[in-house]
Design a protein around this motif. Sequence first.
Motif, mmCIF file in Angstrom:
data_model
loop_
_atom_site.group_PDB
_atom_site.id
_atom_site.type_symbol
_atom_site.label_atom_id
_atom_site.label_comp_id
_atom_site.label_asym_id
_atom_site.label_seq_id
_atom_site.Cartn_x
_atom_site.Cartn_y
_atom_site.Cartn_z
ATOM 1 N N LEU A 289 -6.276 25.056 35.169
ATOM 2 C CA LEU A 289 -5.546 26.152 34.537
ATOM 3 C C LEU A 289 -4.659 25.553 33.456
ATOM 4 C CD1 LEU A 289 -5.280 29.280 35.012
ATOM 5 C CD2 LEU A 289 -3.099 28.764 36.108
ATOM 6 N N VAL A 290 -4.858 25.986 32.222
ATOM 7 C CA VAL A 290 -4.086 25.471 31.086
ATOM 8 C C VAL A 290 -3.025 26.492 30.704
ATOM 9 C CG1 VAL A 290 -4.166 24.619 28.727
ATOM 10 C CG2 VAL A 290 -6.085 24.182 30.262
ATOM 11 N N LEU A 291 -1.764 26.086 30.802
ATOM 12 C CA LEU A 291 -0.633 26.916 30.401
ATOM 13 C C LEU A 291 -0.102 26.376 29.076
ATOM 14 C CD1 LEU A 291 1.293 27.182 33.806
ATOM 15 C CD2 LEU A 291 -0.612 28.574 32.968
ATOM 16 N N THR A 292 -0.034 27.247 28.077
ATOM 17 C CA THR A 292 0.391 26.825 26.744
ATOM 18 C C THR A 292 1.647 27.573 26.324
ATOM 19 O OG1 THR A 292 -1.909 26.387 26.111
ATOM 20 C CG2 THR A 292 -0.297 26.557 24.336
ATOM 21 N N LEU A 293 2.723 26.830 26.097
ATOM 22 C CA LEU A 293 3.946 27.407 25.547
ATOM 23 C C LEU A 293 3.615 27.836 24.121
ATOM 24 C CD1 LEU A 293 6.390 24.583 26.755
ATOM 25 C CD2 LEU A 293 5.674 26.647 27.982
ATOM 26 N N ASN A 294 3.773 29.130 23.840
ATOM 27 C CA ASN A 294 3.198 29.673 22.609
ATOM 28 C C ASN A 294 4.247 30.413 21.777
ATOM 29 O OD1 ASN A 294 1.198 30.306 20.731
ATOM 30 N ND2 ASN A 294 0.698 32.224 21.778
ATOM 31 N N ARG A 295 5.158 29.649 21.228
ATOM 32 C CA ARG A 295 6.156 30.180 20.314
ATOM 33 C C ARG A 295 6.371 29.147 19.204
ATOM 34 N NH1 ARG A 295 12.500 31.203 21.453
ATOM 35 N NH2 ARG A 295 12.848 32.862 19.938
ATOM 36 N N PRO A 296 5.309 28.826 18.495
ATOM 37 C CA PRO A 296 5.359 27.688 17.564
ATOM 38 C C PRO A 296 6.364 27.843 16.438
ATOM 39 C CG PRO A 296 3.337 28.956 17.283
ATOM 40 C CD PRO A 296 3.973 29.457 18.531
ATOM 41 N N GLU A 297 6.657 29.096 16.042
ATOM 42 C CA GLU A 297 7.622 29.286 14.953
ATOM 43 C C GLU A 297 9.022 28.815 15.352
ATOM 44 O OE1 GLU A 297 7.891 32.911 17.547
ATOM 45 O OE2 GLU A 297 6.284 31.630 16.774
ATOM 46 N N ALA A 298 9.271 28.672 16.650
ATOM 47 C CA ALA A 298 10.560 28.180 17.144
ATOM 48 C C ALA A 298 10.372 26.867 17.903
ATOM 49 C CB ALA A 298 11.219 29.223 18.042
ATOM 50 N N ARG A 299 9.311 26.124 17.584
ATOM 51 C CA ARG A 299 8.978 24.877 18.269
ATOM 52 C C ARG A 299 8.944 25.081 19.786
ATOM 53 N NH1 ARG A 299 12.456 19.957 16.335
ATOM 54 N NH2 ARG A 299 14.130 21.304 17.108
ATOM 55 N N ASN A 300 8.477 26.262 20.156
ATOM 56 C CA ASN A 300 8.308 26.623 21.565
ATOM 57 C C ASN A 300 9.610 26.562 22.352
ATOM 58 O OD1 ASN A 300 5.505 27.020 21.167
ATOM 59 N ND2 ASN A 300 5.154 24.835 21.411
ATOM 60 N N ALA A 301 10.708 26.934 21.689
ATOM 61 C CA ALA A 301 11.980 27.054 22.394
ATOM 62 C C ALA A 301 11.850 28.095 23.493
ATOM 63 C CB ALA A 301 13.100 27.439 21.425
ATOM 64 N N ARG B 254 -7.801 23.569 40.649
ATOM 65 C CA ARG B 254 -7.543 22.273 41.287
ATOM 66 C C ARG B 254 -6.494 21.455 40.551
ATOM 67 N NH1 ARG B 254 -13.203 19.949 43.809
ATOM 68 N NH2 ARG B 254 -13.770 21.839 44.956
ATOM 69 N N SER B 255 -6.183 21.838 39.316
ATOM 70 C CA SER B 255 -5.159 21.130 38.557
ATOM 71 C C SER B 255 -4.612 22.067 37.492
ATOM 72 C CB SER B 255 -5.724 19.859 37.906
ATOM 73 O OG SER B 255 -6.766 20.195 36.993
ATOM 74 N N ILE B 256 -3.466 21.693 36.940
ATOM 75 C CA ILE B 256 -2.801 22.484 35.907
ATOM 76 C C ILE B 256 -2.454 21.552 34.753
ATOM 77 C CG2 ILE B 256 -0.875 24.048 35.397
ATOM 78 C CD1 ILE B 256 -0.453 24.167 38.508
ATOM 79 N N VAL B 257 -2.686 22.002 33.539
ATOM 80 C CA VAL B 257 -2.232 21.282 32.346
ATOM 81 C C VAL B 257 -1.215 22.158 31.634
ATOM 82 C CG1 VAL B 257 -2.882 20.469 30.045
ATOM 83 C CG2 VAL B 257 -4.271 19.835 32.028
ATOM 84 N N LEU B 258 -0.068 21.571 31.328
ATOM 85 C CA LEU B 258 0.989 22.263 30.583
ATOM 86 C C LEU B 258 1.093 21.640 29.207
ATOM 87 C CD1 LEU B 258 3.397 24.246 30.455
ATOM 88 C CD2 LEU B 258 4.830 22.386 31.347
ATOM 89 N N THR B 259 1.004 22.480 28.172
ATOM 90 C CA THR B 259 1.073 21.977 26.810
ATOM 91 C C THR B 259 1.789 22.992 25.930
ATOM 92 O OG1 THR B 259 -0.243 20.908 25.072
ATOM 93 C CG2 THR B 259 -1.155 22.929 26.054
ATOM 94 N N GLY B 260 1.880 22.698 24.638
ATOM 95 C CA GLY B 260 2.549 23.590 23.702
ATOM 96 C C GLY B 260 1.685 23.845 22.483
ATOM 97 N N ALA B 261 1.891 24.982 21.849
ATOM 98 C CA ALA B 261 1.116 25.352 20.664
ATOM 99 C C ALA B 261 1.792 24.838 19.394
ATOM 100 C CB ALA B 261 0.969 26.873 20.591
ATOM 101 N N GLY B 262 0.988 24.699 18.341
ATOM 102 C CA GLY B 262 1.535 24.418 17.015
ATOM 103 C C GLY B 262 2.126 23.041 16.834
ATOM 104 N N GLY B 263 1.664 22.054 17.587
ATOM 105 C CA GLY B 263 2.145 20.693 17.399
ATOM 106 C C GLY B 263 3.506 20.411 17.987
ATOM 107 N N ALA B 264 3.962 21.254 18.909
ATOM 108 C CA ALA B 264 5.232 21.020 19.598
ATOM 109 C C ALA B 264 5.034 21.289 21.082
ATOM 110 C CB ALA B 264 6.335 21.912 19.033
ATOM 111 N N PHE B 265 5.839 20.638 21.892
ATOM 112 C CA PHE B 265 5.836 20.925 23.330
ATOM 113 C C PHE B 265 6.907 21.970 23.621
ATOM 114 C CE2 PHE B 265 6.929 20.061 27.807
ATOM 115 C CZ PHE B 265 5.675 20.203 28.376
ATOM 116 N N CYS B 266 8.174 21.591 23.586
ATOM 117 C CA CYS B 266 9.250 22.552 23.823
ATOM 118 C C CYS B 266 10.554 21.968 23.298
ATOM 119 C CB CYS B 266 9.366 22.873 25.306
ATOM 120 S SG CYS B 266 10.733 23.994 25.707
ATOM 121 N N ALA B 267 11.250 22.745 22.475
ATOM 122 C CA ALA B 267 12.528 22.313 21.901
ATOM 123 C C ALA B 267 13.713 22.723 22.759
ATOM 124 C CB ALA B 267 12.677 22.875 20.484
ATOM 125 N N GLY B 268 13.460 23.204 23.965
ATOM 126 C CA GLY B 268 14.558 23.537 24.864
ATOM 127 C C GLY B 268 15.060 24.953 24.680
#
Length: 266
Positions: free
Chosen positions: A16-28, A51-65
Amino acid sequence: MGGTEHLTVQREGATLVLTLNRPEARNALSLPMLVGLYDGWVEADEDDTVRSIVLTGAGGAFCAGMDLKALAGDGMAGDQYRDRLRDDPDLHWKAMLRHHRPRKPVIAAVEGPCVAGGTEILQGTDIRVAAESATFGLFEVRRGLFPVGGSTVRLPRQIPRTHALEMLLTGRPYSAAEAAAIGLIGHVVPDGTALDAALEIAERVNACGPLAVEAVKASVYETAEMTETGGLAAELARGMPVFDTADAQEGARAFAEKRPPVFKRA
């Protein structure tokens, strides 16, 4: 399959791939993102085909907090989700893996900034892959804030205390190479390939016995603060039942027959 406007969910085989998807705010972090994250962890826990989870971010960022602009203004968007917070005031901490640990292994795939709340979420993941240009750090003290996502407790348990205190007390950024050198992340890969590398690791996890994988993960965390004697006893209690499963028998047969095992979570 769940998801919100700031969190996308997709399947890659048994991952299961979960993608933080707010790239205009660096996924804040936002309320829709936190709700989507928590729902994603629950979906993975409840679906035995995951069986596993991948956490990533959209737009070349992970999360800016945390979204500091929203914090200084009218607060985070997503009023339609506020009833979820009212019903479960702990939801945001579960989303950030502070008060929730998924049964399945969580693999982080980091591109770009992974700072403040991003680094805090990272500490709740199990295996960590980062691109060469990724950056890490806990910037809260620079803003007069406190990293309440768990970092003052978790970070000194995951990396040497001197490095943890430097990261916490200076608020400076760390490169991927520095993060790997102090043990915060496990792999540094070329830019643009973190997700592919994380999915490769997930495939290796997925090929293993799911009951064994989940028992191993649970044992690692539940024995972390025990004495050696207590931990060894807890390990036996957690591990020995795995040998009585049909999957364990299948693993032995497959080895003897020189073929890949077909595990059925039984």
